[in-house]
Each structure stands twice: as C-alpha cells, then as structure tokens.
Scaffold this motif. Structure first.
Motif, PDB file in Angstrom:
ATOM      1  N   SER A   2       0.823  -1.193   0.000  1.00 51.36           N
ATOM      2  CA  SER A   2       0.000   0.000   0.000  1.00 51.36           C
ATOM      3  C   SER A   2       0.862   1.250   0.000  1.00 51.36           C
ATOM      4  O   SER A   2       2.057   1.197   0.272  1.00 51.36           O
ATOM      5  CB  SER A   2      -0.906   0.006   1.237  1.00 51.36           C
ATOM      6  N   LEU A   3       0.224   2.362  -0.301  1.00 52.91           N
ATOM      7  CA  LEU A   3       0.941   3.626  -0.333  1.00 52.91           C
ATOM      8  C   LEU A   3       1.559   3.949   1.008  1.00 52.91           C
ATOM      9  O   LEU A   3       2.640   4.508   1.106  1.00 52.91           O
ATOM     10  CB  LEU A   3      -0.018   4.739  -0.739  1.00 52.91           C
ATOM     11  N   GLN A   4       0.892   3.596   2.114  1.00 51.72           N
ATOM     12  CA  GLN A   4       1.350   3.972   3.446  1.00 51.72           C
ATOM     13  C   GLN A   4       2.306   2.963   4.074  1.00 51.72           C
ATOM     14  O   GLN A   4       2.808   3.179   5.154  1.00 51.72           O
ATOM     15  CB  GLN A   4       0.152   4.155   4.399  1.00 51.72           C
ATOM     16  N   GLN A   5       2.556   1.826   3.396  1.00 52.45           N
ATOM     17  CA  GLN A   5       3.386   0.803   4.004  1.00 52.45           C
ATOM     18  C   GLN A   5       4.531   0.438   3.097  1.00 52.45           C
ATOM     19  O   GLN A   5       4.394   0.445   1.872  1.00 52.45           O
ATOM     20  CB  GLN A   5       2.566  -0.455   4.298  1.00 52.45           C
ATOM     21  N   ASP A   6       5.672   0.098   3.737  1.00 50.09           N
ATOM     22  CA  ASP A   6       6.793  -0.394   2.952  1.00 50.09           C
ATOM     23  C   ASP A   6       6.695  -1.912   2.856  1.00 50.09           C
ATOM     24  O   ASP A   6       5.754  -2.534   3.316  1.00 50.09           O
ATOM     25  CB  ASP A   6       8.129   0.048   3.560  1.00 50.09           C
ATOM     26  N   ALA A   7       7.722  -2.529   2.258  1.00 48.21           N
ATOM     27  CA  ALA A   7       7.661  -3.973   2.001  1.00 48.21           C
ATOM     28  C   ALA A   7       7.610  -4.790   3.285  1.00 48.21           C
ATOM     29  O   ALA A   7       7.106  -5.914   3.308  1.00 48.21           O
ATOM     30  CB  ALA A   7       8.870  -4.391   1.173  1.00 48.21           C
ATOM     31  N   SER A   8       8.101  -4.231   4.374  1.00 46.13           N
ATOM     32  CA  SER A   8       8.107  -4.970   5.632  1.00 46.13           C
ATOM     33  C   SER A   8       6.816  -4.812   6.405  1.00 46.13           C
ATOM     34  O   SER A   8       6.648  -5.361   7.486  1.00 46.13           O
ATOM     35  CB  SER A   8       9.271  -4.472   6.500  1.00 46.13           C
ATOM     36  N   GLY A   9       5.879  -4.025   5.843  1.00 44.60           N
ATOM     37  CA  GLY A   9       4.614  -3.832   6.509  1.00 44.60           C
ATOM     38  C   GLY A   9       4.597  -2.625   7.404  1.00 44.60           C
ATOM     39  O   GLY A   9       3.565  -2.304   7.979  1.00 44.60           O
ATOM     40  N   GLY A  10       5.736  -1.940   7.541  1.00 41.48           N
ATOM     41  CA  GLY A  10       5.797  -0.761   8.377  1.00 41.48           C
ATOM     42  C   GLY A  10       5.387   0.466   7.616  1.00 41.48           C
ATOM     43  O   GLY A  10       5.055   0.433   6.435  1.00 41.48           O
ATOM     44  N   ARG A  11       5.449   1.603   8.308  1.00 40.16           N
ATOM     45  CA  ARG A  11       5.088   2.862   7.681  1.00 40.16           C
ATOM     46  C   ARG A  11       6.154   3.284   6.700  1.00 40.16           C
ATOM     47  O   ARG A  11       7.357   3.131   6.946  1.00 40.16           O
ATOM     48  CB  ARG A  11       4.923   3.935   8.749  1.00 40.16           C
ATOM     49  N   GLY A  12       5.762   3.884   5.577  1.00 35.99           N
ATOM     50  CA  GLY A  12       6.709   4.396   4.602  1.00 35.99           C
ATOM     51  C   GLY A  12       7.188   5.756   5.023  1.00 35.99           C
ATOM     52  O   GLY A  12       6.975   6.208   6.140  1.00 35.99           O
ATOM     53  N   SER A  13       7.884   6.450   4.111  1.00 35.25           N
ATOM     54  CA  SER A  13       8.416   7.767   4.425  1.00 35.25           C
ATOM     55  C   SER A  13       7.281   8.756   4.624  1.00 35.25           C
ATOM     56  O   SER A  13       6.178   8.592   4.104  1.00 35.25           O
ATOM     57  CB  SER A  13       9.318   8.259   3.293  1.00 35.25           C
ATOM     58  N   ALA A  14       7.571   9.825   5.359  1.00 39.05           N
ATOM     59  CA  ALA A  14       6.553  10.844   5.605  1.00 39.05           C
ATOM     60  C   ALA A  14       6.099  11.490   4.327  1.00 39.05           C
ATOM     61  O   ALA A  14       4.924  11.810   4.149  1.00 39.05           O
ATOM     62  CB  ALA A  14       7.099  11.890   6.586  1.00 39.05           C
ATOM     63  N   ALA A  15       7.064  11.671   3.362  1.00 36.98           N
ATOM     64  CA  ALA A  15       6.711  12.327   2.099  1.00 36.98           C
ATOM     65  C   ALA A  15       5.694  11.503   1.336  1.00 36.98           C
ATOM     66  O   ALA A  15       4.796  12.039   0.676  1.00 36.98           O
ATOM     67  CB  ALA A  15       7.967  12.549   1.259  1.00 36.98           C
ATOM     68  N   VAL A  16       5.863  10.131   1.427  1.00 35.56           N
ATOM     69  CA  VAL A  16       4.918   9.273   0.728  1.00 35.56           C
ATOM     70  C   VAL A  16       3.584   9.261   1.453  1.00 35.56           C
ATOM     71  O   VAL A  16       2.515   9.287   0.857  1.00 35.56           O
ATOM     72  CB  VAL A  16       5.494   7.845   0.600  1.00 35.56           C
ATOM     73  N   ASP A  17       3.640   9.241   2.792  1.00 34.77           N
ATOM     74  CA  ASP A  17       2.416   9.169   3.574  1.00 34.77           C
ATOM     75  C   ASP A  17       1.484  10.340   3.282  1.00 34.77           C
ATOM     76  O   ASP A  17       0.282  10.166   3.115  1.00 34.77           O
ATOM     77  CB  ASP A  17       2.756   9.162   5.070  1.00 34.77           C
ATOM     78  N   VAL A  18       2.029  11.546   3.277  1.00 30.54           N
ATOM     79  CA  VAL A  18       1.169  12.723   3.214  1.00 30.54           C
ATOM     80  C   VAL A  18       0.915  13.189   1.791  1.00 30.54           C
ATOM     81  O   VAL A  18       0.129  14.100   1.574  1.00 30.54           O
ATOM     82  CB  VAL A  18       1.780  13.880   4.040  1.00 30.54           C
ATOM     83  N   GLY A  19       1.540  12.583   0.800  1.00 27.93           N
ATOM     84  CA  GLY A  19       1.310  12.986  -0.573  1.00 27.93           C
ATOM     85  C   GLY A  19       1.981  14.296  -0.930  1.00 27.93           C
ATOM     86  O   GLY A  19       2.888  14.768  -0.247  1.00 27.93           O
ATOM     87  N   LEU A  20       1.537  14.896  -2.034  1.00 28.22           N
ATOM     88  CA  LEU A  20       2.124  16.129  -2.547  1.00 28.22           C
ATOM     89  C   LEU A  20       1.238  17.316  -2.223  1.00 28.22           C
ATOM     90  O   LEU A  20       0.022  17.203  -2.159  1.00 28.22           O
ATOM     91  CB  LEU A  20       2.315  16.040  -4.069  1.00 28.22           C
ATOM     92  N   SER A  21       1.885  18.459  -2.097  1.00 28.03           N
ATOM     93  CA  SER A  21       1.131  19.694  -1.879  1.00 28.03           C
ATOM     94  C   SER A  21       0.465  20.137  -3.168  1.00 28.03           C
ATOM     95  O   SER A  21       0.818  19.685  -4.271  1.00 28.03           O
ATOM     96  CB  SER A  21       2.071  20.788  -1.380  1.00 28.03           C
ATOM     97  N   THR A  22      -0.469  21.059  -3.046  1.00 30.63           N
ATOM     98  CA  THR A  22      -1.146  21.590  -4.241  1.00 30.63           C
ATOM     99  C   THR A  22      -0.151  22.268  -5.169  1.00 30.63           C
ATOM    100  O   THR A  22      -0.230  22.106  -6.392  1.00 30.63           O
ATOM    101  CB  THR A  22      -2.242  22.582  -3.821  1.00 30.63           C
ATOM    102  N   GLY A  23       0.795  23.019  -4.614  1.00 31.32           N
ATOM    103  CA  GLY A  23       1.790  23.679  -5.452  1.00 31.32           C
ATOM    104  C   GLY A  23       2.633  22.698  -6.222  1.00 31.32           C
ATOM    105  O   GLY A  23       2.926  22.901  -7.408  1.00 31.32           O
ATOM    106  N   GLY A  53      -6.445  18.783   8.690  1.00 28.24           N
ATOM    107  CA  GLY A  53      -7.780  19.215   8.340  1.00 28.24           C
ATOM    108  C   GLY A  53      -7.836  20.424   7.435  1.00 28.24           C
ATOM    109  O   GLY A  53      -8.910  20.903   7.102  1.00 28.24           O
ATOM    110  N   ARG A  54      -6.679  20.958   7.030  1.00 30.70           N
ATOM    111  CA  ARG A  54      -6.701  22.185   6.231  1.00 30.70           C
ATOM    112  C   ARG A  54      -5.928  22.045   4.922  1.00 30.70           C
ATOM    113  O   ARG A  54      -6.445  22.332   3.861  1.00 30.70           O
ATOM    114  CB  ARG A  54      -6.102  23.350   7.047  1.00 30.70           C
ATOM    115  N   HIS A  55      -4.677  21.628   4.997  1.00 35.67           N
ATOM    116  CA  HIS A  55      -3.809  21.613   3.820  1.00 35.67           C
ATOM    117  C   HIS A  55      -4.104  20.401   2.931  1.00 35.67           C
ATOM    118  O   HIS A  55      -4.199  19.269   3.418  1.00 35.67           O
ATOM    119  CB  HIS A  55      -2.341  21.605   4.246  1.00 35.67           C
ATOM    120  N   ARG A  56      -4.232  20.643   1.662  1.00 37.55           N
ATOM    121  CA  ARG A  56      -4.502  19.564   0.711  1.00 37.55           C
ATOM    122  C   ARG A  56      -3.229  18.763   0.482  1.00 37.55           C
ATOM    123  O   ARG A  56      -2.165  19.333   0.239  1.00 37.55           O
ATOM    124  CB  ARG A  56      -5.001  20.144  -0.624  1.00 37.55           C
TER     125      ARG A  56
END
Length: 350
Positions: A2-23, A53-56
């Motif tokens: 999944s997008l939020q998990q790495d191959a070991s089943g743990g959480r991925g990087s923060a950049a991947v977790d939160v996605g990209l900003s609108t800019g 709850g605010r930033h896309r």
C-alpha cells in the motif's frame, strides 16, 4: 504494497504518507494552483487527504484523476464534463469517442500564468502545448496522432505542431534554462509521429518503397552541412509520402561530398536543402553550387536536379539559380509542380 506501508509492513516515508502539496501537483501538471482549487470547489475533484484538516495533500490516485481531467480539458471538453469522466475511472476507461476533439472546438486563445505564448490557435495546438508542459508523453503522442489523422500532414504541421514548437522555443528563450526538457520531449514525439505514427503507416503501409511511382525521379531531402535541426524537413518528408511522391531523406548535417555523391547516385528530380541557421564556417552559396554542378546520364542527354532552398538560414544568401520555398503547404505545391513537369530521366550513375 500500500501507499502507506513499505515492504516490511511498516510505515513508509513521511513524504509518501502525506502525498504532494497543491503547489507541487500544479507544477507537475503545468496548471496553476488556483485552477486546482477551483476544480475542487466547483467539481469536487479534490484530494482525499487533508493534513491537519486544512492543507490539501494529493495522493497518486488523486493525481491520476487530475491527469485525466487535464487530458480531457486539453481536448476541448467543458471542465464539468471532464471532471465527471475523470472521477468515473482511469483515463484509459474513458470511451474513445470522448477522447477526440469536439467538432466545434474552433480557435481559442490560451491563458494563465504558465501558458505558452501561443496566441490564437486551434484547440488541438493548445492541448498539445499543455500536455508537453506537463511532460505527459502518452497525451503528447495521442494528440499528435489525432492531429495527423484528422487534418493530414500539412494542416497538422502548420496549425498544430509548428505553433506549439515555436511557443516552447519562445518560452525557453525567455525563461533561462527552463522548458528545455519540454522542447526535447515535444520534438522527440513530433519526429516519432511524423516518421512512424499511425498516419505514416496508413499512407505508406508495408512494402511502400516498392510501390513508388515508376519512372518518377525522387525528391532528395537533406540538411546543409552543420545543420542539426531536421524537424521541418521531416515534416516535408511526411507530406511527400502522404502525397505519394517518392523521396530520399538524408537528415541532419550531410557533408558536401556526401551530398554530391547522393545526388549522383539517386538522380533526383528536386533537391531540397534545409538550413535552420547559418552554420558556422559553411558557405551556403557553395553548397548550392556543388549540387548544381552534378550531372548524370549518357552524353548528350545528361540530367540535373532542380534545387530548392528552405529555412530561415538562407536569408541573405544569393539564390545561385535556386528557388527559396517558405511554408510546408506552399513548398509541397512547388515540388508537386516540379515533379509533375519532370519526364523520366536517364538512370543515374550506380
């Protein structure tokens, strides 16, 4: 995975977790952040995740929907209709009839801070430029194929492709080192579509070289020595193929000795010499003289090719008995007339 998990089943990087900003997404797609916010507000095509709850924060699935919407709006569809289609599934699932250009698209003037300086152009040109700025190679290829299939080579080049190429060049010249990647991507796909696309295959087909008109000397196409920009000459090659005229394409920077040898061996009806710029250290007048002096055939019935100069690099160069052509459509008509008036000649030297 999944997008939020790495191959070991743990959480991925923060950049991947939160996605990209609108800019970041806006820069990737070549549209403004204001446009993305407007699409979300008006048509509901927004991100699933909002940080605090605010930033896309845009995830890959969100961006895929935006890419589909960009492709459809580039083809002239109203944003509301494009948004509905984009949210209904992947772009590839949109019916083929919904990917074609609306008949009433007409001419439009693009706007926006990141728009290329196109002026008033066909909708197809606007869509092509937007896809190129997004570096959306699949969309660029599809738009080129549709333009060539729908309008033919001359109209597609003069009213869709060339204005987009010129706009990218102007943007690059006024933006430092920006947009070089856009120019390279667009040029590559234009060359590919002209030479190997569906339109080329439909006209030429398997074994096309064997079906050239009998007894009609071919048109020889070459860039002058030192000239590496061959796209306009490739467009002429495609237009000649579409018109059913035999031709021999030699591409960029053909040395003078090789050019003379090619003329002697091919025995062309017409030689077209392309110069985008004046090459450093090359006397273009002497290039013309070198070709003009080539003859073939038996004594008493020797033949020579008629020479056409093409491209802005010939400005200020004496004509030396040759003719300057400007524009793909007008140049094609000149060549048609020359080839039509040419009687079958003696075979060239082998």
């Amino acid at each position: 995975m999944s997008l939020q998990q790495d191959a070991s089943g743990g959480r991925g990087s923060a950049a991947v977790d939160v996605g990209l900003s609108t800019g970041a997404v806006a820069r990737r797609l070549g549209v403004s952040a204001t446009t993305l916010r407007s699409w979300e507000r008006r048509y509901g095509i927004g991100p699933v995740v909002r940080e605090d709850g605010r930033h896309r924060r845009w995830l890959p699935s969100d961006i895929s929907r935006l890419e589909a919407m960009c492709r459809l709006t580039a083809r002239g569809f109203p944003p509301a209709e494009a948004a509905r289609a984009a949210m209904s599934g992947p772009y590839e699932t949109v019916p083929q009839e919904a990917r074609t250009f609306p008949a009433a698209a007409g001419l439009r003037t693009p706007g926006g801070r990141d728009a290329l300086p196109l002026g008033t152009v066909r909708q197809e040109c606007r869509g092509l430029a937007r896809a190129a700025v997004r570096l959306d190679a699949p969309a660029v290829g599809e738009l080129l194929e549709q333009a060539l299939d729908t309008h033919g080579c001359v109209v597609a080049w003069e009213e869709v492709i060339a204005p987009a190429l010129h706009a990218v060049g102007r943007k690059w010249a006024s933006s430092g080192e920006r947009y070089v990647e856009v120019e390279h991507l667009l040029s590559w796909h234009v060359s590919t579509a002209l030479r190997f696309g569906r339109a080329a295959g439909a006209v030429a087909g398997p074994g096309a070289a064997a079906r050239e008109p009998a007894g009609v000397p071919p048109v020889l196409l070459a860039c002058v020595p030192g000239e590496q920009h061959s796209l306009p000459l490739e467009a002429l090659d495609a237009a000649l193929r579409e018109a059913g005229l035999p031709r021999r394409m030699f591409g960029p920077a053909l040395p003078v000795d090789a050019l003379r040898e090619a003329v002697l061996r091919v025995g062309p009806s017409v030689v077209v010499l392309w110069a985008q710029i004046k090459p450093v250290g090359v006397n273009l007048g002497r290039v013309v003289d070198a070709v003009a002096g080539v003859e073939w055939g038996v004594k008493g019935a020797r033949s020579q090719a008629r020479i056409l100069r093409a491209g802005p690099g010939w400005a200020g160069v004496p004509d030396a008995g040759s003719r300057l052509i400007t524009g793909l459509g007008s140049g094609l008509e000149v060549i048609r007339g020359m080839v039509g008036a040419q009687r079958p000649t003696q075979s060239p030297a082998q």
